[in-house]
Design a protein around this motif. Structure first.
Motif, short mmCIF file in Angstrom:
data_model
loop_
_atom_site.label_atom_id
_atom_site.label_comp_id
_atom_site.label_asym_id
_atom_site.label_seq_id
_atom_site.Cartn_x
_atom_site.Cartn_y
_atom_site.Cartn_z
N PHE A 56 0.85 -1.29 0.03
CA PHE A 56 -0.14 -0.06 -0.07
C PHE A 56 0.75 1.23 0.09
N ALA A 57 2.01 1.22 0.76
CA ALA A 57 2.79 2.44 0.90
C ALA A 57 3.42 2.74 -0.42
N ASN A 58 3.82 1.81 -1.37
CA ASN A 58 4.36 1.74 -2.50
C ASN A 58 3.42 2.36 -3.65
N ASN A 59 2.22 2.34 -3.37
CA ASN A 59 1.25 3.04 -4.12
C ASN A 59 1.00 4.39 -3.98
N ARG A 60 1.65 5.31 -4.33
CA ARG A 60 1.72 6.65 -4.06
C ARG A 60 0.10 7.45 -4.13
N LEU A 61 -0.48 7.21 -5.11
CA LEU A 61 -1.95 7.63 -5.28
C LEU A 61 -2.70 7.17 -4.15
N ALA A 62 -2.68 6.00 -3.87
CA ALA A 62 -3.48 5.43 -2.80
C ALA A 62 -3.05 6.12 -1.49
N SER A 63 -1.66 6.19 -1.15
CA SER A 63 -1.31 6.71 0.12
C SER A 63 -1.77 8.26 0.32
N GLN A 64 -1.43 8.77 -0.78
CA GLN A 64 -2.18 10.46 -0.72
C GLN A 64 -3.57 10.40 -0.55
N ARG A 65 -4.30 9.61 -1.06
CA ARG A 65 -5.68 9.72 -0.89
C ARG A 65 -6.02 9.42 0.72
N PHE A 66 -5.40 8.35 1.06
CA PHE A 66 -5.63 7.84 2.40
C PHE A 66 -5.26 8.75 3.47
N GLU A 67 -4.06 9.42 3.29
CA GLU A 67 -3.66 10.48 4.11
C GLU A 67 -4.48 11.46 4.29
N ILE A 68 -5.11 12.01 3.05
CA ILE A 68 -6.13 13.27 3.07
C ILE A 68 -7.45 12.97 3.78
N PHE A 69 -7.68 11.41 3.54
CA PHE A 69 -8.99 11.07 4.26
C PHE A 69 -8.54 10.98 5.72
N LEU A 70 -7.62 10.36 5.97
CA LEU A 70 -7.37 10.50 7.47
C LEU A 70 -7.17 11.74 8.29
N ARG A 71 -7.04 12.69 7.77
CA ARG A 71 -6.81 14.08 8.36
C ARG A 71 -7.85 14.66 8.52
N GLN A 72 -9.26 14.13 7.95
CA GLN A 72 -10.76 14.87 8.19
C GLN A 72 -10.97 14.72 9.70
N PRO A 73 -11.60 15.81 10.15
CA PRO A 73 -12.15 15.73 11.31
C PRO A 73 -12.97 14.65 12.04
N HIS A 74 -13.73 14.02 10.99
CA HIS A 74 -14.78 12.99 11.47
C HIS A 74 -14.31 11.61 11.38
N VAL A 75 -12.69 11.65 11.22
CA VAL A 75 -12.22 10.20 11.20
C VAL A 75 -11.60 10.13 12.58
N LEU A 76 -11.97 8.99 13.26
CA LEU A 76 -11.78 8.65 14.67
C LEU A 76 -10.72 7.42 14.66
N ARG A 77 -9.49 7.55 15.10
CA ARG A 77 -8.89 6.55 15.34
C ARG A 77 -8.81 5.83 16.91
N ILE A 78 -9.31 4.52 16.86
CA ILE A 78 -9.59 3.84 18.18
C ILE A 78 -8.49 3.02 18.51
N SER A 79 -7.90 3.31 19.83
CA SER A 79 -6.91 2.57 20.25
C SER A 79 -7.20 1.25 20.72
N ASP A 80 -6.38 0.13 20.38
CA ASP A 80 -6.61 -1.16 20.48
C ASP A 80 -6.09 -1.55 21.75
N GLU A 81 -5.52 -0.65 22.62
CA GLU A 81 -4.89 -0.77 24.06
C GLU A 81 -6.04 -1.73 24.72
N PRO A 82 -7.36 -0.95 25.11
CA PRO A 82 -8.22 -1.64 25.81
C PRO A 82 -8.67 -3.05 25.30
N TYR A 83 -8.25 -3.53 24.21
CA TYR A 83 -8.80 -4.76 23.60
C TYR A 83 -7.82 -5.79 23.38
#
Length: 143
Positions: A56-83
């Motif tokens: 995935f990292a070698n796919n520049r277009l996918a990486s760029q699109r994914f990065e832009i998406f992840l920076r949106q305020p409605h994207v919430l990263r869930i920690s796996d620590e409790p699980y």
């Protein structure tokens, strides 16, 4: 604070399908892409690790699109620590008992689905059998 009325958990397979036109689920992923802009998106950290692999990292277009998406305020990263520990135990237990084996990341997702303190209304996955029982139990929509 939530931006949308609904929150959707996204499984790793969706990202592969969305960003790889050769993936057998690509058309389905594209048809569900509007969900990404109409709900809070819950991304467990293990899914991020699993998605952003070397290929995935070698796919520049996918990486760029994914990065832009992840920076949106409605994207919430869930920690796996409790699980983590419970997911690992569940994976070993299922293996020892000869039950259907699931990846550790899927065990984490299952625990998040079962956690009533995490606000979620749906899961976007191409592996409904891995999560159907918990979705039915908690009235979580399978998208």
């Amino acid at each position: 604070m939530s931006r949308f009325a609904k929150a959707v958990l996204i499984d790793t397979g969706f990202w592969y399908a969305l960003y790889d036109p050769r993936d057998r689920y690509h058309a389905q992923a594209v048809s569900r892409e509007d969900t990404l802009q109409s709900a809070d998106v819950l991304l467990p950290w293990p899914c991020l690790y699993e998605t952003f692999n070397t290929r995935f990292a070698n796919n520049r277009l996918a990486s760029q699109r994914f990065e832009i998406f992840l920076r949106q305020p409605h994207v919430l990263r869930i920690s796996d620590e409790p699980y983590r520990d419970a997911a690992l135990e569940a994976a070993f237990d299922a293996s020892v008992r000869g039950e259907r084996s699931l990846a550790l990341v899927d065990m984490v997702i299952r625990l998040i689905l079962d956690d009533v303190t995490v606000r979620k209304h749906g899961i976007l996955t191409f592996n409904p059998g891995d999560f159907a029982d918990l979705c039915q139990k908690h009235q979580i929509e399978m998208i």
